[in-house]
Design a protein around this motif. Structure first.
Motif, short mmCIF file in Angstrom:
data_model
loop_
_atom_site.label_atom_id
_atom_site.label_comp_id
_atom_site.label_asym_id
_atom_site.label_seq_id
_atom_site.Cartn_x
_atom_site.Cartn_y
_atom_site.Cartn_z
N TYR A 32 0.84 -1.20 0.00
CA TYR A 32 0.00 0.00 0.00
C TYR A 32 0.87 1.26 0.00
N GLN A 98 -8.33 1.37 -0.49
CA GLN A 98 -7.27 0.40 -0.77
C GLN A 98 -6.41 0.10 0.45
N ALA A 99 -6.60 0.83 1.55
CA ALA A 99 -5.79 0.62 2.75
C ALA A 99 -6.11 -0.73 3.37
#
Length: 125
Positions: A32, A98-99
């Motif tokens: 990430y 998206q974390a």
């Protein structure tokens, strides 16, 4: 515009997680961070120590209180943050989705302000 992605999730020790899950989590966070860096939006990131190592300072009824431990009585703790610079809230929300903790905790997206040399805090725009 500058946003801080606050990562909240259940606090667990390495023993609670087990080596395979802990390694997978480290890899997910590294990937990430790499994606944020590659996109040119990452300003900073920080992993916080366990909440048990924190100290809380507050003033109540004019008296200063200094207390060992976290400020909130909750299963989820603030575990870290990413500060990003993106065009708008929609872009920040895209990165928040998206974390890694979005799957097992929560990601709070909060706009930031910058402290300037003249002593003023101003919202980012």
């Amino acid at each position: 515009m500058r946003y801080t992605l606050l990562l909240h999730y259940p606090e667990m020790t390495s023993d609670d997680l087990g080596p395979e899950v802990e390694q997978a989590g480290r890899q997910a966070f590294a990937a990430y961070a790499d994606a944020l860096t590659a996109a040119g939006v990452l300003l900073s990131a920080e992993v916080l120590q366990p909440s048990a190592s924190s100290t809380t300072v507050r003033r109540r009824d004019g008296r200063l209180q200094i207390q060992d431990g976290p400020f909130a009585d909750t299963k989820d703790q603030l575990g870290g943050s990413f500060v990003i610079d993106v065009p708008d809230l929609d872009a920040a929300l895209g990165w928040a989705q998206q974390a890694p903790p979005v799957d097992w905790g929560a990601v709070e997206v909060r706009p930031g302000s910058v402290f300037h040399a003249d002593g003023a805090w101003r919202p980012n725009t």
